[in-house]
Design a protein around this motif. Structure first.
Motif, mmCIF file in Angstrom:
data_model
loop_
_atom_site.group_PDB
_atom_site.id
_atom_site.type_symbol
_atom_site.label_atom_id
_atom_site.label_comp_id
_atom_site.label_asym_id
_atom_site.label_seq_id
_atom_site.Cartn_x
_atom_site.Cartn_y
_atom_site.Cartn_z
ATOM 1 N N SER A 1 4.404 12.779 -6.746
ATOM 2 C CA SER A 1 2.979 13.047 -6.915
ATOM 3 C C SER A 1 2.493 12.634 -8.306
ATOM 4 C CB SER A 1 2.692 14.526 -6.663
ATOM 5 O OG SER A 1 3.450 15.282 -7.580
ATOM 6 N N GLU A 2 3.427 12.485 -9.272
ATOM 7 C CA GLU A 2 3.009 12.108 -10.622
ATOM 8 C C GLU A 2 2.980 10.600 -10.819
ATOM 9 O OE1 GLU A 2 4.695 15.462 -13.628
ATOM 10 O OE2 GLU A 2 6.144 14.523 -12.288
ATOM 11 N N ARG A 3 3.504 9.858 -9.866
ATOM 12 C CA ARG A 3 3.548 8.404 -10.046
ATOM 13 C C ARG A 3 2.143 7.827 -10.057
ATOM 14 N NH1 ARG A 3 7.366 6.944 -5.293
ATOM 15 N NH2 ARG A 3 6.051 5.116 -5.366
ATOM 16 N N PRO A 4 1.911 6.793 -10.866
ATOM 17 C CA PRO A 4 0.558 6.204 -10.866
ATOM 18 C C PRO A 4 0.219 5.630 -9.490
ATOM 19 C CG PRO A 4 2.099 4.844 -12.129
ATOM 20 C CD PRO A 4 2.846 6.091 -11.753
ATOM 21 N N VAL A 5 -1.058 5.770 -9.119
ATOM 22 C CA VAL A 5 -1.489 5.298 -7.794
ATOM 23 C C VAL A 5 -1.390 3.779 -7.725
ATOM 24 C CG1 VAL A 5 -3.470 5.143 -6.240
ATOM 25 C CG2 VAL A 5 -2.996 7.283 -7.446
ATOM 26 N N ARG A 6 -0.700 3.293 -6.709
ATOM 27 C CA ARG A 6 -0.555 1.852 -6.441
ATOM 28 C C ARG A 6 -0.680 1.691 -4.936
ATOM 29 N NH1 ARG A 6 -0.985 1.803 -11.235
ATOM 30 N NH2 ARG A 6 0.555 1.223 -12.792
ATOM 31 N N VAL A 7 -1.778 1.073 -4.494
ATOM 32 C CA VAL A 7 -2.012 0.959 -3.048
ATOM 33 C C VAL A 7 -1.927 -0.496 -2.619
ATOM 34 C CG1 VAL A 7 -3.634 1.408 -1.172
ATOM 35 C CG2 VAL A 7 -3.518 2.994 -3.101
ATOM 36 N N LEU A 8 -1.072 -0.758 -1.635
ATOM 37 C CA LEU A 8 -0.995 -2.105 -1.041
ATOM 38 C C LEU A 8 -1.942 -2.134 0.158
ATOM 39 C CD1 LEU A 8 0.435 -4.923 -0.667
ATOM 40 C CD2 LEU A 8 2.077 -3.731 0.818
ATOM 41 N N GLY A 9 -2.829 -3.118 0.189
ATOM 42 C CA GLY A 9 -3.740 -3.297 1.327
ATOM 43 C C GLY A 9 -3.392 -4.576 2.069
ATOM 44 N N LEU A 10 -3.473 -4.525 3.392
ATOM 45 C CA LEU A 10 -3.146 -5.693 4.220
ATOM 46 C C LEU A 10 -4.258 -5.929 5.222
ATOM 47 C CD1 LEU A 10 0.543 -4.601 4.869
ATOM 48 C CD2 LEU A 10 -0.211 -6.386 3.273
ATOM 49 N N GLU A 11 -4.659 -7.195 5.369
ATOM 50 C CA GLU A 11 -5.765 -7.541 6.273
ATOM 51 C C GLU A 11 -5.318 -8.699 7.167
ATOM 52 O OE1 GLU A 11 -9.011 -6.945 7.278
ATOM 53 O OE2 GLU A 11 -8.959 -8.872 8.292
ATOM 54 N N ALA A 12 -5.447 -8.519 8.490
ATOM 55 C CA ALA A 12 -5.081 -9.589 9.428
ATOM 56 C C ALA A 12 -5.884 -9.442 10.720
ATOM 57 C CB ALA A 12 -3.581 -9.530 9.720
ATOM 58 N N SER A 13 -7.173 -9.069 10.583
ATOM 59 C CA SER A 13 -7.935 -8.742 11.795
ATOM 60 C C SER A 13 -8.609 -9.948 12.440
ATOM 61 C CB SER A 13 -8.993 -7.687 11.466
ATOM 62 O OG SER A 13 -9.978 -8.238 10.622
ATOM 63 N N CYS A 14 -8.702 -11.064 11.666
ATOM 64 C CA CYS A 14 -9.355 -12.250 12.236
ATOM 65 C C CYS A 14 -8.538 -13.484 11.869
ATOM 66 C CB CYS A 14 -10.809 -12.312 11.782
ATOM 67 S SG CYS A 14 -11.726 -13.611 12.648
ATOM 68 N N ASP A 15 -9.066 -14.356 11.027
ATOM 69 C CA ASP A 15 -8.305 -15.577 10.718
ATOM 70 C C ASP A 15 -7.975 -15.711 9.247
ATOM 71 O OD1 ASP A 15 -10.938 -16.025 10.046
ATOM 72 O OD2 ASP A 15 -10.912 -18.131 10.592
ATOM 73 N N GLU A 16 -8.023 -14.594 8.501
ATOM 74 C CA GLU A 16 -7.514 -14.606 7.137
ATOM 75 C C GLU A 16 -6.350 -13.635 7.050
ATOM 76 O OE1 GLU A 16 -11.151 -14.593 6.937
ATOM 77 O OE2 GLU A 16 -11.191 -16.664 6.210
ATOM 78 N N THR A 17 -5.237 -14.098 6.473
ATOM 79 C CA THR A 17 -4.124 -13.187 6.180
ATOM 80 C C THR A 17 -4.261 -12.833 4.708
ATOM 81 O OG1 THR A 17 -2.794 -14.661 7.578
ATOM 82 C CG2 THR A 17 -1.634 -12.864 6.458
ATOM 83 N N ALA A 18 -4.308 -11.522 4.390
ATOM 84 C CA ALA A 18 -4.562 -11.158 3.002
ATOM 85 C C ALA A 18 -3.773 -9.924 2.602
ATOM 86 C CB ALA A 18 -6.058 -10.918 2.788
ATOM 87 N N ALA A 19 -3.409 -9.890 1.311
ATOM 88 C CA ALA A 19 -2.719 -8.735 0.743
ATOM 89 C C ALA A 19 -3.269 -8.508 -0.660
ATOM 90 C CB ALA A 19 -1.211 -8.991 0.680
ATOM 91 N N ALA A 20 -3.297 -7.240 -1.092
ATOM 92 C CA ALA A 20 -3.781 -6.904 -2.430
ATOM 93 C C ALA A 20 -3.159 -5.596 -2.876
ATOM 94 C CB ALA A 20 -5.306 -6.776 -2.430
ATOM 95 N N VAL A 21 -2.998 -5.449 -4.195
ATOM 96 C CA VAL A 21 -2.561 -4.164 -4.763
ATOM 97 C C VAL A 21 -3.619 -3.688 -5.741
ATOM 98 C CG1 VAL A 21 -0.761 -2.885 -5.964
ATOM 99 C CG2 VAL A 21 -0.153 -4.931 -4.677
ATOM 100 N N LEU A 22 -4.069 -2.447 -5.562
ATOM 101 C CA LEU A 22 -5.047 -1.834 -6.460
ATOM 102 C C LEU A 22 -4.447 -0.581 -7.077
ATOM 103 C CD1 LEU A 22 -7.034 -3.747 -5.020
ATOM 104 C CD2 LEU A 22 -8.687 -1.884 -4.972
ATOM 105 N N ASP A 23 -4.908 -0.237 -8.282
ATOM 106 C CA ASP A 23 -4.499 1.048 -8.833
ATOM 107 C C ASP A 23 -5.556 2.104 -8.493
ATOM 108 O OD1 ASP A 23 -6.585 0.920 -10.667
ATOM 109 O OD2 ASP A 23 -5.322 0.467 -12.399
ATOM 110 N N GLY A 24 -5.372 3.307 -8.984
ATOM 111 C CA GLY A 24 -6.237 4.429 -8.604
ATOM 112 C C GLY A 24 -7.662 4.306 -9.100
ATOM 113 N N GLN A 25 -7.884 3.423 -10.090
ATOM 114 C CA GLN A 25 -9.260 3.204 -10.592
ATOM 115 C C GLN A 25 -9.911 2.006 -9.912
ATOM 116 O OE1 GLN A 25 -6.698 3.970 -13.060
ATOM 117 N NE2 GLN A 25 -7.500 5.999 -12.549
#
Ligand code: KG4
Ligand code: ZN
Length: 356
Positions: free
Chosen positions: A9-33
């Motif tokens: 629970s103390e680890r810094p927020v790191r979220v991996l997002g994945l998108e593949a709903s149409c014709d773009e394959t995409a990935a991204a990592v965002l922090d909590g801000q």
């Protein structure tokens, strides 16, 4: 204390997002801000171009082939490993079922392997919240509530964005999406797919006053859209052979911009609490459309805001950001049993929320 010694629970927020709903394959990592640590989008445009549109089966296979490598590259760029992630988010609808299964299935696999929460993100929610990423716009991000105009190849909607997870569709298309209308008109004019940007370039050489085309639903109550009558009129004018392609393109674009501005004005009248008009989707790239919408917003005393183009079109930053917004709003993660939904109206997200 080193990061490895911290509890989960103390680890810094790191979220991996994945998108593949149409014709773009995409990935991204965002922090909590909402800082974008790394992102990448692979377009499948070349794979689909010779068919003149997205072929679902080809799209699904291409997502399957591309996603693992893309996710690994994005994590690498962010200087992270899977073990550093605190949550993973995948688009779970609406969209093409094959790609949704690939994207959200991959996200679930990461969640299982790392024991982290999984967020099943509604693609439209991603578009709806993107403009709120801190530092994205050259002005402050919009506060709730605001009006979203989602104008892409797959969507054509006016949405009241009242909070995270709180959306009301005010109007939608009765037939095609506006990007689809651009693409079909462009095809009739002999332009390659996807035709929107080509049509805009051709229109710049033409005179919009030469070819008068219908403006469907202009002035009509509500903020629904319809493009089939305009499309038919373009087909008839092309068949007649008495007008220059550039004038038809200019006439078409002017008709679309006028209708969109009229529909936006109606949507604002239906939703007077809106503090801004946020535009998303590939058609938001169109200069005439942007100018017309900016005028419609200004007439009601609110700004028109558009995320940078690369985040207006399909991407994974918006998927990771929707999960960050959900985390901040205290909304729960989703079950690994969550089934992807080709149809997933935004209103249905409300059922998971407590009443205001
Ligand atoms: O948001 P998007 O990249 O993908 C989805 O449909 O999800 O939108 C693509 C659509 C296509 O129909 C494309 O022709 C249209 O946006 N588009 C444009 C322009 N750039 C892209 N339409 C008109 N003018 C443009 N400059
Ligand atoms: Zn989209």
């Amino acid at each position: 204390m080193g990061e490895s010694a911290m509890s989960k629970s103390e680890r810094p927020v790191r979220v991996l997002g994945l998108e593949a709903s149409c014709d773009e394959t995409a990935a991204a990592v965002l922090d909590g801000q909402g800082r974008i640590m790394a992102e990448a989008v692979l377009s499948q445009e070349a794979e689909h171009a010779r068919f003149g549109g997205v072929v679902p089966e080809i799209a699904a296979r291409a997502h399957l082939a591309a996603l693992p490598g893309l996710a690994a590259r994005v994590l690498d760029k962010a200087g992270l490993g899977y073990g550093d992630l605190t949550a993973v988010a995948g688009t779970a609808g609406p969209g093409l079922i094959g790609g949704l299964i690939v994207g959200s299935g991959f996200a679930k696999g990461v969640a299982i392997a790392r024991g982290i929460p999984f967020f099943a993100i509604n693609h439209l929610e991603g578009h709806a919240l993107t403009a709120r990423i801190p530092g994205l716009l050259d002005q402050p991000p919009p506060a709730f509530p605001y009006l979203l105009l989602l104008l892409s190849g797959g969507h054509c909607q006016c949405v009241a964005v009242e909070g995270v997870g709180r959306y009301r569709r005010l109007g939608t298309t009765l037939d095609d999406a506006v990007g689809e209308a651009f693409d079909k008109a462009a095809k009739m004019l002999g332009l390659p797919w996807p035709g929107g940007p080509h049509l805009e370039r051709l229109a710049a050489q033409g005179d919009a006053s030469v070819v008068a085309l219908p403006r469907p639903l202009l002035g009509r109550q509500g903020c629904d859209f319809s493009w089939s009558g305009l499309k038919t009129a373009v087909a008839q004018r092309v068949a007649k052979g008495d007008a220059r392609a550039e004038d038809i393109a200019a006439g078409f674009q002017a008709a679309v911009a006028a209708v969109l501005a009229d529909r936006a004005a109606h949507a604002l009248a239906m939703f007077p609490a809106a503090t801004a008009v946020v535009v998303a989707g590939g058609v938001a790239a169109n200069g005439a459309v942007r100018a017309a919408l900016a005028r419609a917003a200004a007439a009601r005393g609110v700004p028109m805001l558009a995320p940078p183009l690369r985040l207006c079109t399909d991407n994974a930053v918006m998927i990771a950001w929707a999960a960050v917004e959900r985390l901040h709003a205290g909304l729960p993660a989703d079950s690994l049993g969550h089934a992807p939904r080709p149809r997933w109206p935004l209103e249905e997200l409300l059922s998971g929320l407590a009443p205001i």
